[in-house]
Design a protein around this motif. Structure first.
Motif, short mmCIF file in Angstrom:
data_model
loop_
_atom_site.label_atom_id
_atom_site.label_comp_id
_atom_site.label_asym_id
_atom_site.label_seq_id
_atom_site.Cartn_x
_atom_site.Cartn_y
_atom_site.Cartn_z
N SER A 701 -32.33 -53.18 -34.75
CA SER A 701 -33.72 -53.61 -34.93
C SER A 701 -34.67 -52.67 -34.20
O SER A 701 -35.70 -52.26 -34.74
CB SER A 701 -33.90 -55.04 -34.39
N MET A 702 -34.33 -52.32 -32.96
CA MET A 702 -35.19 -51.46 -32.16
C MET A 702 -35.24 -50.05 -32.70
O MET A 702 -36.29 -49.41 -32.72
CB MET A 702 -34.73 -51.48 -30.70
N VAL A 703 -34.09 -49.55 -33.16
CA VAL A 703 -34.06 -48.20 -33.71
C VAL A 703 -34.87 -48.14 -35.01
O VAL A 703 -35.65 -47.20 -35.23
CB VAL A 703 -32.61 -47.76 -33.95
N TRP A 704 -34.68 -49.13 -35.86
CA TRP A 704 -35.46 -49.19 -37.11
C TRP A 704 -36.94 -49.29 -36.79
O TRP A 704 -37.78 -48.61 -37.39
CB TRP A 704 -34.98 -50.38 -37.93
N GLN A 721 -40.08 -48.66 -28.31
CA GLN A 721 -38.88 -49.21 -28.93
C GLN A 721 -37.65 -48.39 -28.55
O GLN A 721 -36.57 -48.94 -28.32
CB GLN A 721 -39.04 -49.25 -30.45
N ILE A 722 -37.79 -47.07 -28.46
CA ILE A 722 -36.68 -46.23 -28.03
C ILE A 722 -36.28 -46.56 -26.60
O ILE A 722 -35.09 -46.67 -26.27
CB ILE A 722 -37.04 -44.74 -28.19
N ASN A 723 -37.25 -46.75 -25.74
CA ASN A 723 -36.96 -47.11 -24.34
C ASN A 723 -36.28 -48.47 -24.25
O ASN A 723 -35.33 -48.66 -23.47
CB ASN A 723 -38.25 -47.11 -23.52
N LEU A 724 -36.76 -49.44 -25.04
CA LEU A 724 -36.12 -50.76 -25.04
C LEU A 724 -34.68 -50.67 -25.52
O LEU A 724 -33.78 -51.30 -24.96
CB LEU A 724 -36.91 -51.71 -25.94
N TYR A 725 -34.48 -49.88 -26.54
CA TYR A 725 -33.14 -49.70 -27.10
C TYR A 725 -32.20 -49.08 -26.07
O TYR A 725 -31.09 -49.57 -25.84
CB TYR A 725 -33.24 -48.82 -28.34
N ILE A 726 -32.63 -48.02 -25.42
CA ILE A 726 -31.79 -47.36 -24.42
C ILE A 726 -31.51 -48.29 -23.24
O ILE A 726 -30.37 -48.43 -22.78
CB ILE A 726 -32.44 -46.05 -23.95
#
Length: 892
Positions: A701-704, A721-726
Motif C-alpha cells: 500500500s505504501m509503495v503504491w 510514504q517511502i519513509n513510512l514503508y522503510i
C-alpha cells in the motif's frame, strides 16, 4: 563472550546462540571493503541471520539460495523455480449455465442473490468431485523448497569468534561471511552461476590446513515427500519424491585443495523431530508457514579435514529437466562445469553485471561505513531514511528482480514468472502458496522493470501466458460461457486457478497482465514479440470481453460480473451462507473503475497492434464500436474518482488496495497534462483512503501510494510514504515484510511478530523511487517531477523511456544540472523540466539543436543513435554524469 562447545555439540546450537558468539567489541572494527561499504551496492551486517527471512538471497532465475551466514552452522536454503506440487488440476465448475440468471440478478441490483447463486454452484460442484472448497483455497498448488545445504565448521574447543561480518554484494551477486577464530580468518562466499547453472560456495582460511567440518544436504520433515540420499567421497546426492509422483534431486560435488574428504552420512537421515500431520490438499493454510527447524546435521553428508580450500558445486533438477533421472541430469551438469573457482567467479560476475549495471541511481555516499541493519534501525527510530538507504532500496529491488526473474538459458525448461517470494521459499505450505497473485502482487513485481532497462525480464511472463492459453480458454467457457481467455486472480506455475472468496468475480487479471506486457512492447518495439505473443493475447482477452460485456438499459456496455479486487461493499448479507466468513463479503457491483480502465486499455492496445501489424482491419471496427460504448470511470459530485460507476459504501474505507487508481498507476491514462480533472479526482480518492486509516494497509500500500504521489507531482507526500514503508516494513536485510511485525504497526494484528517476506513491494519500490526523478508517460519525458528536498543531489544513468530514449541526468541542490538523451529510434522528443521549470537548451555534439517551447514542454527532433544534452537556459552546462568510476554500465 561465550566459549564454543565441542564439535559434536556445535551442531545443536540454535541461531540466536550463534549470533551471541560474535564479539561486540571487536565487531565495531570489521566491515566489507571500505569503498563498497560506502556505496549503495552492498548490504551488510555484523550479525548472522537469526532466521531464514533475514538471510541474503542469491539466484540465477532458476536456482535460488538463501544464505544465513552462521559461523558455526551455515544454512543455505535451496529452491528451484519449477518445483511446485501437482495435486490440484483444474476441475470444471459448470457455472456458465447460470450466467443468464446471474446477470439478470445483477442487472436488478440483487447482489446477495447473485452471489449466493454462484457460490452454491461452486460448492456443490466441488463436493460432487470429492473436494473440500472453502472459497479461500483457489485451487493452487504451492511452490515448495528443495532443501538445505548445511556447513558445519569444526573449530577448536574453547575458542571465541570475533571480527564477524556478512555481506551481499548486489553488483556481483555474491554473498559472503567472514570471521576470526584462534587468529585464523575464515571466509565463505556463495553465488549462483547462470552460465553454469550451479550454486557455488568456496571456503577458505588465511592459514593452510585449517578447514575441517561437515557439509550436508537435507530437507525439512514433510509427510508428503519421501527423501533418500547417498554419499561417496566428494559427492553428496539427495533425492525427493512427492506423493503425486514429482521427483527432484540435488547433487553436490566437494572439491578440496589439501587435506581429505570422506563420507559422513552415507544414507539419508531425516532431521530430528516429529513428522507433521498431513495437510488436506487444496486447503488454504495462511498460518502454516515458518515451521521451526532443527539446526542439527541431517540428511546425507561429506566431511572435510585439514583442507586449504574447499569448493562446493551444487546442481538441482526436477522432473521437468529429466523425468526418469533428475540426479543423473545433475551429475551430467556438474561434469560439464569448470572446477576452476576463479573462472566460475569471473564469468558469474560478468554475466550478472550485464543486467545489474544497465542502470544506476546515485544519491551520494556515506561518510563512514554503516551496516545496513543499523541504517534500517535508524530509519525506524527517526521515521526518515537516509539518502543511502533510499538508493539501496532501488538497488535491492533490481537485484531481486534479476536474480529471481531472468530468462532461462536456451534449451532449458521455461522460466516460472516471479512469485510472491521470487524463487525463494523455505516452507512446504508457504503463505498464499507462494503463488502468482494477479490482483497487484505480480503486477508490482514487473511494472518498474522497463524503465530501469530490464524489460527482457518480462519475457518469461509472456511465455508463461502463452503456455497457459489453452487452460485459460477452458476456464473462460466453463466459468462464464465466454470465448477468449480467463485468468484467475491467483494462478500457479501450471494452474489457472479456481474460484476463491475474495476475487472469484474479478475478471480483469488477464487484462492487467496484458498491461505489463504492453509496456514491454512500448519500451522495445519488438515486432516479433508483438506479432507472436502480445497481439494474440490481446485478441483473446478482447474476445472474452465481447461475450462478457452486458448491455445496460441506456445502451452502455459494462462487464458482468465486475468488482474492485478484495473490496467488499458494506451492508450486504448472504441469505444462504449465514455463519460463513463470506456471508457478508460481497464485492459485486455495476461496474468497477478497475475493470473499466483495463477494458479501455485492452481494446485500445488491440487496435494499435492491429494497425502496427497491418492485420485484422475488420476486427478494428468491432473493437472501436465496443470502445465507444464502454463507459469511462465516474467522478463524484465532489470531483472524487469513484471505485465503481455508482457510489457504494465500502466495507473497509481504508482498504489496502488502490485498484480504482489504476488509471494513474500502474496505468497512464490519468495525467495532469492530459486529464487534469481525473488527476484531481484521483488525488481526492487517495486522500479519502488515507483519511479512513491504514488498519488493513500493508507494505505494498505504501509503495503504491508513493508512486501515486510521485505521479501527482507531490514530492513530500511521496517521500513520506517511502519513509513510512522503510520504517515499518523493511527488515535488516532490506527484505520487505508484508505486515509490520513491531507492536503498534497498523498491520501488526495479522501475523503479530512474525515477519512474512513478499517480493512485490521490494521490486515496485524501484518504480516509486525512480519516478521521483524521471517519468515518461503519454509521450512526455518529465525531469525531476517529484524531487523531495531530502534527495536534493544525485544522478541517474541508463534509464529507458517510451519513445526510444536512453536517459541520464544529474541534479544539485534540487535543480537540474544536465540531462542526456540518447535517441534509439530517431523519434521526436518532448521534455518537461520541473526543477527548475522552464525552457531547456538542447545541444548535440556541442551544437545547439532547434527546438520549440510551449506550455512548459521543450520539443525537438532527434536522429537515431545521436546523444543530446539538455540544460536550463542560462545555466553552465558542465556534465556531472560521472558516476562511480568503477561502475561501468553494461548494455543489454
Amino acid at each position: 563472550m561465550r566459549k564454543q562447545p565441542a564439535f559434536h555439540a556445535i551442531v545443536a546450537a540454535m541461531a540466536l546462540s550463534v549470533m551471541a558468539l560474535c564479539s561486540v567489541t571487536d565487531a565495531a572494527r570489521v566491515q566489507p571493503d571500505r569503498k563498497k561499504a560506502l556505496s549503495g551496492h552492498v548490504v551488510w551486517s555484523r550479525k548472522p541471520a537469526g532466521e531464514w527471512v533475514l538471510g541474503y538471497p542469491i539466484g540465477n532465475g532458476r536456482i535460488g539460495g538463501m544464505v544465513l551466514g552462521g559461523p558455526l552452522r551455515e544454512r543455505i536454503g535451496l529452491n528451484h523455480d519449477r518445483l511446485w506440487r501437482k495435486y490440484y488440476s483444474y476441475r470444471k465448475y459448470n457455472t456458465a449455465s447460470l450466467m443468464p440468471e446471474f446477470r439478470r440478478l445483477c442487472a436488478e441490483d440483487k447482489w446477495d442473490e447473485a452471489q449466493d447463486l454462484m457460490l452454491m454452484k461452486c460448492l456443490t460442484q466441488a463436493a460432487a468431485q470429492g473436494l473440500k472448497l472453502d472459497l479461500e483455497s483457489a485451487g493452487i498448488n504451492p511452490m515448495v523448497p528443495v532443501g538445505d545445504l548445511g556447513i558445519y565448521p569444526a573449530h577448536n574447543e574453547n575458542s571465541e569468534i570475533t571480527d564477524y561480518y556478512r555481506s551481499l554484494d548486489l553488483d556481483t551477486g555474491i554473498a559472503n561471511a567472514s570471521y576470526i577464530v584462534d587468529g585464523v580468518r575464515y571466509d565463505r562466499e556463495s553465488f549462483v552461476s547462470w552460465s553454469a547453472q550451479v550454486l557455488v560456495t568456496r571456503l577458505r582460511a588465511n592459514r593452510r590446513g585449517k578447514l575441517t567440518g561437515e557439509i550436508t544436504l537435507s530437507r525439512l520433515l514433510d509427510p508428503d515427500c519421501v527423501m533418500t540420499g547417498s554419499a561417496t567421497p566428494g559427492e553428496v546426492v539427495m533425492k525427493g519424491r512427492l506423493e503425486e509422483g514429482i521427483r527432484f534431486a540435488s547433487v553436490l560435488r566437494v572439491i578440496n585443495k589439501g587435506g581429505r574428504v570422506s563420507v559422513g552420512r552415507s544414507i539419508y537421515q531425516p532431521p530430528p523431530g516429529k513428522m507433521p500431520a498431513k495437510d488436506p490438499p487444496n486447503t488454504f493454510l495462511l498460518h502454516a508457514w515458518g515451521e521451526p527447524r532443527s539446526t542439527e546435521p541431517a540428511g546425507v553428508s561429506n566431511r572435510f579435514e585439514g583442507a586449504d580450500e574447499i569448493i562446493f558445486l551444487l546442481s538441482i533438477a526436477t522432473d521437468d529437466e529429466s523425468r526418469d533421472d533428475p540426479a543423473g541430469w545433475c551429475r551430467r551438469r556438474l561434469n560439464a562445469t569448470p572446477t576452476d573457482y576463479g573462472r566460475l567467479r569471473r564469468e558469474h560476475i560478468k554475466d550478472h553485471q550485464r543486467y545489474y549495471r544497465r542502470s544506476e541511481l546515485s544519491l551520494g555516499k556515506a561518510q563512514e561505513p554503516i551496516p545496513t541493519d543499523e541504517l534500517v534501525e535508524q530509519a525506524h527510530k527517526t521515521g526518515a531514511a537516509s539518502a543511502l538507504l533510499v538508493e539501496q532500496l532501488f538497488n535491492i529491488g533490481r537485484y531481486l528482480a534479476i536474480t529471481s526473474g531472468r530468462p532461462a538459458p536456451a534449451g532449458e525448461p521455461p522460466k516460472c514468472p516471479i512469485t510472491l517470494q521470487g524463487i525463494w521459499n523455505q516452507d512446504r505450505r508457504p503463505a498464499w502458496d507462494c503463488d502468482l497473485h494477479f490482483d497487484l502482487n505480480a503486477e508490482m513485481s514487473y511494472w518498474p522493470l522497463s524503465m530501469v532497462n530490464l524489460s527482457d525480464l518480462k519475457e518469461p511472463l509472456a511465455d508463461w501466458v502463452i503456455s497457459m492459453m489453452p487452460k485459460a480458454r477452458i476456464a473462460a467457457m466453463d466459468r462464464y460461457g465466454c470465448r477468449g481467455v480467463f485468468f484467475n486472480i491467483v494462478c500457479g506455475l501450471r494452474d489457472i486457478g479456481g474460484p476463491d472468496g475474495n476475487c472469484m468475480f474479478a475478471t480483469g487479471a488477464a487484462a492487467w497482465i496484458a498491461q505489463l506486457l504492453w509496456r514491454h512492447w512500448e519500451y522495445t518495439h519488438d515486432l516479433d514479440f508483438l506479432k507472436n505473443k502480445m497481439y494474440p493475447f490481446l485478441k483473446e482477452i478482447a474476445l472474452f470481453y465481447e461475450d462478457n460485456l452486458l448491455e445496460t438499459k441506456g445502451g452502455r456496455l459494462v462487464p458482468c460480473p465486475s468488482c474492485s479486487p478484495e473490496m467488499a461493499i458494506a451492508g450486504r448479507k448472504s441469505k444462504v451462507f449465514s455463519g460463513r466468513w463470506w456471508a457478508s463479503f460481497n464485492v459485486l457491483a455495476t461496474a468497477a473503475t478497475w475493470d473499466l480502465e483495463l477494458i479501455h486499455e485492452v481494446f485500445s492496445n488491440a487496435i494499435t497492434s492491429s494497425k502496427a501489424l497491418n492485420v485484422d482491419a475488420d476486427k478494428r471496427k468491432v473493437w472501436s464500436e465496443i470502445l465507444q460504448r464502454v463507459p469511462m470511470p465516474v467522478l463524484a459530485p465532489d470531483g472524487r474518482l469513484l471505485e465503481w460507476t455508482e457510489e457504494y459504501p465500502e466495507a473497509d474505507p481504508g482498504h489496502r488496495h488502490r485498484s480504482h487508481l489504476i488509471g494513474l498507476c500502474s496505468g497512464d491514462r490519468i495525467t495532469l497534462e492530459d486529464t487534469p480533472e481525473y488527476l484531481e479526482g484521483a488525488r481526492k480518492a487517495l486522500a479519502k483512503r488515507h483519511a479512513a486509516g491504514m488498519n488493513s494497509g500493508m507494505a505494498f500500500s505504501m509503495v503504491w501510494d508513493a508512486q501515486l504521489h510521485a505521479r501527482l507531482y507531490e514530492p513530500e507526500e511521496a517521500i513520506k510514504q517511502i519513509n513510512l514503508y522503510i520504517a515499518d516494513h523493511i527488515m535488516q536485510n532490506l527484505f520487505s515484510s508484508l505486515c509490520g511485525w513491531r507492536p503498534g504497526s497498523p498491520s501488526y494484528e495479522l501475523f503479530k511478530e512474525k515477519r512474512l517476506w513478499q517480493i512485490e513491494s521490494n521490486i515496485a519500490a524501484v518504480g516509486a523511487v525512480s519516478e521521483l526523478f524521471f517519468q515518461d508517460r503519454r509521450g512526455l519525458l518529465r525531469l525531476l517531477p517529484a524531487l523531495p528536498k531530502e534527495l536534493g543531489d544525485g544522478q541517474i544513468r541508463g534509464f529507458r523511456s517510451r519513445g526510444g530514449f536512453e536517459v541520464g541526468m544529474s541534479w544539485k541542490d534540487r535543480r537540474l544540472v544536465e540531462a542526456t538523451l540518447k535517441s534509439l529510434w530517431g523519434e521526436r522528443c518532448r521534455v518537461k523540466s520541473f526543477n527548475p521549470a522552464g525552457e531547456l537548451v538542447v545541444t548535440q555534439n556541442g551544437r545547439e539543436v532547434q527546438s520549440s517551447y510551449k506550455d512548459g514542454v521543450t520539443e525537438f527532433d532527434t536522429q537515431r543513435g545521436k546523444t543530446y544534452r539538455l540544460a536550463t537556459k542560462g545555466r553552465n552546462r558542465v556534465s556531472r554524469l560521472q558516476g562511480n568510476s568503477e561502475f561501468q554500465r553494461c548494455e543489454p
